[in-house]
Design an enzyme around this catalytic site. Sequence first.
Site, PDB file in Angstrom:
ATOM      1  N   ARG A 243     -45.431  20.686 -13.266  1.00 16.48           N
ATOM      2  CA  ARG A 243     -44.112  20.650 -13.587  1.00 16.48           C
ATOM      3  C   ARG A 243     -43.957  21.359 -14.887  1.00 16.48           C
ATOM      4  O   ARG A 243     -44.960  21.960 -15.426  1.00 16.48           O
ATOM      5  CB  ARG A 243     -43.652  19.338 -13.828  1.00 16.48           C
ATOM      6  CG  ARG A 243     -43.470  18.379 -12.485  1.00 16.48           C
ATOM      7  CD  ARG A 243     -42.672  18.995 -11.564  1.00 16.48           C
ATOM      8  NE  ARG A 243     -41.397  19.380 -12.050  1.00 16.48           N
ATOM      9  CZ  ARG A 243     -40.235  18.238 -11.894  1.00 16.48           C
ATOM     10  NH1 ARG A 243     -40.453  17.091 -11.625  1.00 16.48           N
ATOM     11  NH2 ARG A 243     -38.910  18.582 -12.760  1.00 16.48           N
TER      12      ARG A 243
ATOM     13  N   HIS B  49     -69.828  28.295 -14.661  1.00 15.29           N
ATOM     14  CA  HIS B  49     -69.964  28.132 -13.084  1.00 15.29           C
ATOM     15  C   HIS B  49     -69.184  29.243 -12.519  1.00 15.29           C
ATOM     16  O   HIS B  49     -68.433  30.143 -13.209  1.00 15.29           O
ATOM     17  CB  HIS B  49     -69.131  26.898 -12.865  1.00 15.29           C
ATOM     18  CG  HIS B  49     -67.692  26.995 -13.356  1.00 15.29           C
ATOM     19  ND1 HIS B  49     -67.298  26.986 -14.615  1.00 15.29           N
ATOM     20  CD2 HIS B  49     -66.492  27.201 -12.564  1.00 15.29           C
ATOM     21  CE1 HIS B  49     -66.009  27.032 -14.997  1.00 15.29           C
ATOM     22  NE2 HIS B  49     -65.253  27.147 -13.681  1.00 15.29           N
TER      23      HIS B  49
ATOM     24  N   HIS C  53     -67.803  49.324   1.252  1.00 15.52           N
ATOM     25  CA  HIS C  53     -69.310  49.383   0.654  1.00 15.52           C
ATOM     26  C   HIS C  53     -68.990  48.325  -0.254  1.00 15.52           C
ATOM     27  O   HIS C  53     -68.096  48.387  -1.258  1.00 15.52           O
ATOM     28  CB  HIS C  53     -69.307  50.689  -0.127  1.00 15.52           C
ATOM     29  CG  HIS C  53     -70.660  51.142  -0.529  1.00 15.52           C
ATOM     30  ND1 HIS C  53     -71.494  52.242  -0.390  1.00 15.52           N
ATOM     31  CD2 HIS C  53     -71.517  50.383  -1.571  1.00 15.52           C
ATOM     32  CE1 HIS C  53     -72.512  52.149  -1.184  1.00 15.52           C
ATOM     33  NE2 HIS C  53     -72.398  51.341  -1.987  1.00 15.52           N
TER      34      HIS C  53
END
Lengths: 338, 338
Positions: free
Chosen positions: A23, A167, A296
């Site tokens: 919100r 990560h 590619h």
Amino acid sequence: MPELRKDPIVGRWVIIATERGKRSNDYRPAAPAPGVEPRFCAFCSGNEDKTPPEILAYRPEGSKPNSPGWRVRVIPNKFPALRIEGGLNREGEGIYDKMNGVGAHEVIIETPDHKQTLATLTDKQLEDVLWSFRDRILDLKKDKRFRFILLFKNYGEAAGATIEHGHSQLIALPIVPRNVLDELQGAKEYYNFKERCIFCDIIKQELTSKVRLVSENDHYICIAPYAARFPFETWILPKTHDPYFEDSQKYDFEALSRILSDTLKRQNKALKTPPYNFIIHSSPFNQKYHDEDYYHWHLEILPHVTHIAGFERGTGFYINPTPPEDAAKFLREVEMED
Amino acid sequence: MPELRKDPIVGRWVIIATERGKRSNDYRPAAPAPGVEPRFCAFCSGNEDKTPPEILAYRPEGSKPNSPGWRVRVIPNKFPALRIEGGLNREGEGIYDKMNGVGAHEVIIETPDHKQTLATLTDKQLEDVLWSFRDRILDLKKDKRFRFILLFKNYGEAAGATIEHGHSQLIALPIVPRNVLDELQGAKEYYNFKERCIFCDIIKQELTSKVRLVSENDHYICIAPYAARFPFETWILPKTHDPYFEDSQKYDFEALSRILSDTLKRQNKALKTPPYNFIIHSSPFNQKYHDEDYYHWHLEILPHVTHIAGFERGTGFYINPTPPEDAAKFLREVEMED
């Protein structure tokens, strides 16, 4: 259920991630947090029970899933932009088109050590990360609902990272994203005209002229692209024609790990560890395109060093204040430790 | 001379702004500046001699150019991304294509008062700003080298603004930017199929369903678009078909000024004065396209409330955590002062 909605004018699909449901209050500037160290990280070794159960982990034989000892660990994203369950249910809404937000959204934890980054991992550790990318792609390709898998990384808050621990992310999609479609189409037109792969031709010219060459090894080349959108943008491409990242051989991943590590180290030296994204563009699958001849695969590294993305994101028109020749020279000449 | 370079794969033109010439040092994080007030602003009334000479100003009859008294003032950008002098000189560089960075880059100073913003100007003052946009477009359209004029605004540092004093910018280009080309093509395909303008159809559906309607007046509509890329993205469109912004009538600009002011005020209330960009998309000119039937000018307002643009800029694939229906409802229900 998240929705995939198609822009009725340009045909661009957008994920409306209803379940993340932000919100307007969520976007208001918060008071700056006091300078406390993060006390807890769910991605650190020892906290495996604080994440969703792992999908894949490289760990010593005999060690239990979701226990310490792993080198690379893949888990579902806790707040996924897309849901793995269900059918696509394509439907109209008046003049508009939508489908269910079906897909996979996974997180690749690159190291158990909170202090490491991709640039500080050993080449061997980085190679493990690349293998985990490949293994997840091969598994998800079996799902006939998916057409494309995006592998990407957000490093640093300005590049979209919300978690500090190293990560990467993977999103499997029922559609092919726009920039990849544009590349496919451009590469196809060039191929129809020249009967050569445009990426192969770029590599040939860059190896000859050398002005935009950052580095190379037996299997890969790193360049600052001719029409770079961003300062210090670089691309890593396999020197021999290969449409699929996941078809790379063992020796490919060894060499890719070396050039990726080298590029990230150069970037960190040149720009003092900037926020950045990388994206792997590889051929779509499970569809009628016959793009093996002209597409590619490659990896694009996009550091965030300017704020100008704002205007550009509304126009697709980029102003780059650093010529790629200058960026490549600077990156080439960075003094590297041995 | 800046260069326009074409990406050989997707055909996207990029401005390589060689003369702005940033080196890697320019991007290294600087020490935070001490909290001093800016002592001097070249855009403030009284400092007219500190900017390049004005191209246009709305000022009382008899007052001298480059002296105080103006309401809106247009000057050349001191660090232009493109140069007004010279020919295009299209040429190849092996497989690559380039041309000279010929174009105009102007700054519209929206008010002499440093403390005002577009959202705090009176409707009449804002109308003057719109007239200045139009007058500059009409003048620059005479130059046959140009095909498109971008009018845009960067508000706030995160949206790319480097100067605080309220200003918009204009770039006249020898090419049509990618996002506009995509819109032209999509609108043309829809027109070929339906013989109707896609934008007109969108307006009709949004006025009927009302779920994404932010506001409307006699001449304009403000909506959160169905496939919004960004949280709280809004578009303002003329209700009747009109390909060219600059062909708007006097009563159009009065009404546009009201709805733009209203939208910016709602956005400021909802998101606590966020950084934002706006972009005007209007029909290209001086070329063979016959797009009057199917292209419909509009203004896109893009607040910067998330950092996720990083990943999106590499893929063209957007994840929007706020459904446009929620954003529109919130903006509709903002309590406005009288």
